[in-house]
Design a protein around this motif. Structure first.
Motif, PDB file in Angstrom:
ATOM      1  N   VAL A 138     -10.263 -21.631 -13.555  1.00 42.96           N
ATOM      2  CA  VAL A 138     -10.100 -21.665 -12.559  1.00 42.96           C
ATOM      3  C   VAL A 138      -8.670 -22.179 -11.536  1.00 42.96           C
ATOM      4  O   VAL A 138      -7.738 -22.131 -11.529  1.00 42.96           O
ATOM      5  N   ASN A 139      -9.151 -23.935 -12.821  1.00 42.72           N
ATOM      6  CA  ASN A 139      -8.539 -24.452 -11.493  1.00 42.72           C
ATOM      7  C   ASN A 139      -7.497 -25.163 -11.982  1.00 42.72           C
ATOM      8  O   ASN A 139      -6.033 -25.524 -12.128  1.00 42.72           O
ATOM      9  N   ASN A 140      -6.947 -24.747 -13.671  1.00 43.20           N
ATOM     10  CA  ASN A 140      -6.003 -25.480 -14.262  1.00 43.20           C
ATOM     11  C   ASN A 140      -4.240 -24.153 -14.586  1.00 43.20           C
ATOM     12  O   ASN A 140      -4.234 -24.346 -15.646  1.00 43.20           O
ATOM     13  N   ARG A 141      -4.659 -23.225 -13.437  1.00 41.60           N
ATOM     14  CA  ARG A 141      -3.887 -22.222 -13.954  1.00 41.60           C
ATOM     15  C   ARG A 141      -3.039 -23.094 -12.899  1.00 41.60           C
ATOM     16  O   ARG A 141      -2.803 -23.324 -11.561  1.00 41.60           O
ATOM     17  N   SER A 142      -1.658 -22.541 -12.996  1.00 43.00           N
ATOM     18  CA  SER A 142      -0.349 -23.392 -12.898  1.00 43.00           C
ATOM     19  C   SER A 142       0.428 -22.423 -11.543  1.00 43.00           C
ATOM     20  O   SER A 142      -0.184 -20.985 -11.259  1.00 43.00           O
ATOM     21  N   ARG A 143       0.775 -22.609 -10.853  1.00 44.11           N
ATOM     22  CA  ARG A 143       1.881 -21.647  -9.596  1.00 44.11           C
ATOM     23  C   ARG A 143       2.047 -21.083 -10.314  1.00 44.11           C
ATOM     24  O   ARG A 143       1.885 -19.203 -10.000  1.00 44.11           O
ATOM     25  N   GLU A 144       2.998 -20.886 -11.552  1.00 46.69           N
ATOM     26  CA  GLU A 144       3.570 -19.398 -11.791  1.00 46.69           C
ATOM     27  C   GLU A 144       2.766 -19.289 -12.233  1.00 46.69           C
ATOM     28  O   GLU A 144       2.758 -17.876 -12.064  1.00 46.69           O
ATOM     29  N   ASP A 145       1.212 -19.151 -12.730  1.00 46.40           N
ATOM     30  CA  ASP A 145       1.216 -18.085 -13.395  1.00 46.40           C
ATOM     31  C   ASP A 145      -0.471 -17.191 -12.254  1.00 46.40           C
ATOM     32  O   ASP A 145      -0.245 -16.451 -11.878  1.00 46.40           O
ATOM     33  N   LEU A 146      -0.954 -18.448 -11.014  1.00 45.76           N
ATOM     34  CA  LEU A 146      -1.640 -17.332  -9.989  1.00 45.76           C
ATOM     35  C   LEU A 146      -0.237 -16.395  -9.409  1.00 45.76           C
ATOM     36  O   LEU A 146      -0.553 -15.657  -8.921  1.00 45.76           O
ATOM     37  N   LEU A 147       0.876 -16.591  -9.277  1.00 45.52           N
ATOM     38  CA  LEU A 147       1.993 -15.919  -8.208  1.00 45.52           C
ATOM     39  C   LEU A 147       2.023 -14.661  -9.073  1.00 45.52           C
ATOM     40  O   LEU A 147       2.340 -13.732  -8.854  1.00 45.52           O
ATOM     41  N   ASP A 148       2.250 -14.747 -10.348  1.00 46.62           N
ATOM     42  CA  ASP A 148       2.261 -13.675 -11.545  1.00 46.62           C
ATOM     43  C   ASP A 148       0.780 -13.322 -11.102  1.00 46.62           C
ATOM     44  O   ASP A 148       0.934 -11.498 -11.192  1.00 46.62           O
ATOM     45  N   LEU A 149      -0.102 -13.382 -11.241  1.00 47.43           N
ATOM     46  CA  LEU A 149      -1.366 -12.606 -11.366  1.00 47.43           C
ATOM     47  C   LEU A 149      -1.222 -11.703 -10.371  1.00 47.43           C
ATOM     48  O   LEU A 149      -2.080 -10.589  -9.801  1.00 47.43           O
ATOM     49  N   ILE A 150      -1.083 -12.814  -8.979  1.00 44.01           N
ATOM     50  CA  ILE A 150      -1.076 -11.647  -7.146  1.00 44.01           C
ATOM     51  C   ILE A 150      -0.653 -10.937  -7.875  1.00 44.01           C
ATOM     52  O   ILE A 150      -0.568  -9.574  -7.265  1.00 44.01           O
ATOM     53  N   THR A 151       1.200 -10.754  -8.161  1.00 49.02           N
ATOM     54  CA  THR A 151       2.602 -10.495  -8.231  1.00 49.02           C
ATOM     55  C   THR A 151       1.448  -9.345  -9.137  1.00 49.02           C
ATOM     56  O   THR A 151       1.113  -7.272  -8.695  1.00 49.02           O
ATOM     57  N   LYS A 152       0.542  -8.730 -10.426  1.00 44.92           N
ATOM     58  CA  LYS A 152       0.680  -7.634 -11.217  1.00 44.92           C
ATOM     59  C   LYS A 152      -0.935  -7.272 -10.551  1.00 44.92           C
ATOM     60  O   LYS A 152      -0.913  -5.828 -10.295  1.00 44.92           O
ATOM     61  N   VAL A 153      -2.081  -7.630  -9.918  1.00 46.70           N
ATOM     62  CA  VAL A 153      -3.078  -7.409  -8.991  1.00 46.70           C
ATOM     63  C   VAL A 153      -2.293  -6.886  -8.068  1.00 46.70           C
ATOM     64  O   VAL A 153      -2.282  -5.622  -8.140  1.00 46.70           O
ATOM     65  N   SER A 154      -1.698  -7.184  -7.551  1.00 54.83           N
ATOM     66  CA  SER A 154      -1.025  -6.382  -6.004  1.00 54.83           C
ATOM     67  C   SER A 154      -0.681  -4.899  -6.292  1.00 54.83           C
ATOM     68  O   SER A 154      -0.262  -3.954  -6.033  1.00 54.83           O
ATOM     69  N   PHE A 155       0.575  -4.755  -7.320  1.00 50.79           N
ATOM     70  CA  PHE A 155       1.261  -3.887  -8.195  1.00 50.79           C
ATOM     71  C   PHE A 155       0.109  -3.071  -8.510  1.00 50.79           C
ATOM     72  O   PHE A 155       0.194  -2.160  -8.261  1.00 50.79           O
ATOM     73  N   ALA A 156      -1.239  -3.443  -9.266  1.00 45.41           N
ATOM     74  CA  ALA A 156      -2.190  -2.109  -9.672  1.00 45.41           C
ATOM     75  C   ALA A 156      -2.922  -1.464  -8.052  1.00 45.41           C
ATOM     76  O   ALA A 156      -2.555  -0.655  -8.150  1.00 45.41           O
ATOM     77  N   MET A 157      -2.871  -2.046  -7.386  1.00 42.62           N
ATOM     78  CA  MET A 157      -3.603  -1.799  -5.955  1.00 42.62           C
ATOM     79  C   MET A 157      -2.123  -0.632  -4.960  1.00 42.62           C
ATOM     80  O   MET A 157      -1.996   0.074  -4.948  1.00 42.62           O
ATOM     81  N   ASP A 158      -0.912  -1.527  -5.576  1.00 43.84           N
ATOM     82  CA  ASP A 158       0.134   0.025  -5.011  1.00 43.84           C
ATOM     83  C   ASP A 158       0.198   1.021  -5.618  1.00 43.84           C
ATOM     84  O   ASP A 158      -0.172   1.966  -4.939  1.00 43.84           O
ATOM     85  N   ASP A 159      -0.265   1.224  -7.008  1.00 40.85           N
ATOM     86  CA  ASP A 159      -0.160   2.567  -7.746  1.00 40.85           C
ATOM     87  C   ASP A 159      -1.450   2.980  -7.188  1.00 40.85           C
ATOM     88  O   ASP A 159      -1.673   4.145  -7.599  1.00 40.85           O
ATOM     89  N   THR A 160      -2.137   2.314  -7.248  1.00 43.21           N
ATOM     90  CA  THR A 160      -3.857   2.905  -6.879  1.00 43.21           C
ATOM     91  C   THR A 160      -4.080   3.489  -5.718  1.00 43.21           C
ATOM     92  O   THR A 160      -4.695   4.843  -5.803  1.00 43.21           O
ATOM     93  N   ARG A 161      -3.239   2.845  -4.052  1.00 39.86           N
ATOM     94  CA  ARG A 161      -3.106   3.906  -3.718  1.00 39.86           C
ATOM     95  C   ARG A 161      -2.721   4.183  -3.143  1.00 39.86           C
ATOM     96  O   ARG A 161      -2.548   5.692  -2.236  1.00 39.86           O
ATOM     97  N   LEU A 162      -1.109   4.828  -4.140  1.00 47.22           N
ATOM     98  CA  LEU A 162      -0.564   6.232  -3.960  1.00 47.22           C
ATOM     99  C   LEU A 162      -1.520   7.342  -4.539  1.00 47.22           C
ATOM    100  O   LEU A 162      -1.239   7.806  -4.134  1.00 47.22           O
ATOM    101  N   PHE A 163      -1.981   6.440  -5.382  1.00 41.25           N
ATOM    102  CA  PHE A 163      -3.009   7.693  -6.430  1.00 41.25           C
ATOM    103  C   PHE A 163      -4.438   8.280  -5.168  1.00 41.25           C
ATOM    104  O   PHE A 163      -4.530   9.467  -5.311  1.00 41.25           O
ATOM    105  N   LEU A 164      -4.853   7.390  -4.691  1.00 45.52           N
ATOM    106  CA  LEU A 164      -5.762   7.516  -3.896  1.00 45.52           C
ATOM    107  C   LEU A 164      -4.970   8.298  -2.158  1.00 45.52           C
ATOM    108  O   LEU A 164      -5.759   9.483  -1.623  1.00 45.52           O
ATOM    109  N   ASP A 165      -4.434   8.156  -2.199  1.00 47.97           N
ATOM    110  CA  ASP A 165      -3.094   9.089  -0.817  1.00 47.97           C
ATOM    111  C   ASP A 165      -3.649  10.781  -1.080  1.00 47.97           C
ATOM    112  O   ASP A 165      -3.658  11.265  -0.138  1.00 47.97           O
ATOM    113  N   THR A 166      -3.576  10.944  -2.734  1.00 47.56           N
ATOM    114  CA  THR A 166      -3.678  12.612  -3.250  1.00 47.56           C
ATOM    115  C   THR A 166      -5.168  12.896  -3.964  1.00 47.56           C
ATOM    116  O   THR A 166      -5.113  14.096  -3.638  1.00 47.56           O
ATOM    117  N   HIS A 167      -6.014  11.740  -3.619  1.00 44.90           N
ATOM    118  CA  HIS A 167      -6.934  12.262  -4.347  1.00 44.90           C
ATOM    119  C   HIS A 167      -7.847  10.906  -4.069  1.00 44.90           C
ATOM    120  O   HIS A 167      -9.368  10.198  -4.602  1.00 44.90           O
TER     121      HIS A 167
END
Lengths: 69, 100
Positions: B12-41
């Protein structure tokens, strides 16, 4: 309006071609149908962002030519 | 889906800023795609479970980022008696080499 008649021998009443029974019989012809997507194996997060989808089944990059399955 | 490479990407604590931003971006993207799926399912339990899991991960990542580097969105400017939003070195202001 019913376009398709429920034909017991599975043949189209007008042109006698064998009806494709993978669709319910009451589906109008000349319409586009999208198969239902299921929630199954997903990409991991790194790959998902790289290819633009978490769903392998939707990963259809345009390669400028027809590509087999 | 081996999607939870979040936990083991680094402790947890030695994640660099870039790592954190990268992870936030990837998790957010996965949520966006899942939301599109949930809209129809909307009744798909598996999709809902995945969305909830990602939501918690994203919340923790953003909380961690905000604590260490400042708010990513102005709505999260909690603990300041002075408005420091303009002073924060926001990720979108970083140049290619990560500096300002």
């Amino acid at each position: 309006m019913r376009y398709m008649t429920n034909n017991p021998n599975g043949r189209c009443s007008s042109c006698q071609s064998v009806q494709n029974d993978s669709f319910p019989s009451d589906m109008p012809v000349a319409m586009a149908y999208v198969p239902w997507q299921n929630w199954n194996n997903l990409y991991d997060l790194d790959k998902a962002l790289a290819v633009g989808t978490i769903f392998p089944c939707l990963n259809r990059p345009f390669l400028g030519r027809s590509v087999g399955k | 889906m081996g999607n939870c490479n979040i936990q083991n990407s680094c402790s947890v604590n030695n994640r660099s800023r870039e790592d954190l931003l990268d992870l936030i971006t990837k998790v957010s993207f996965a949520m966006d795609d899942t939301r599109l799926f949930l809209d129809t399912h909307p009744d798909c339990e598996e999709a809902m479970d995945f969305f909830r899991k990602m939501m918690h991960i994203r919340h923790d990542l953003i909380e961690e980022y905000t604590e260490r580097y400042g708010a990513l969105v102005a709505y999260d400017m909690w603990d300041n008696d002075k408005w420091t939003w303009n002073d924060c070195n926001h990720p979108w202001l970083l140049n290619k080499k990560g500096g300002f």
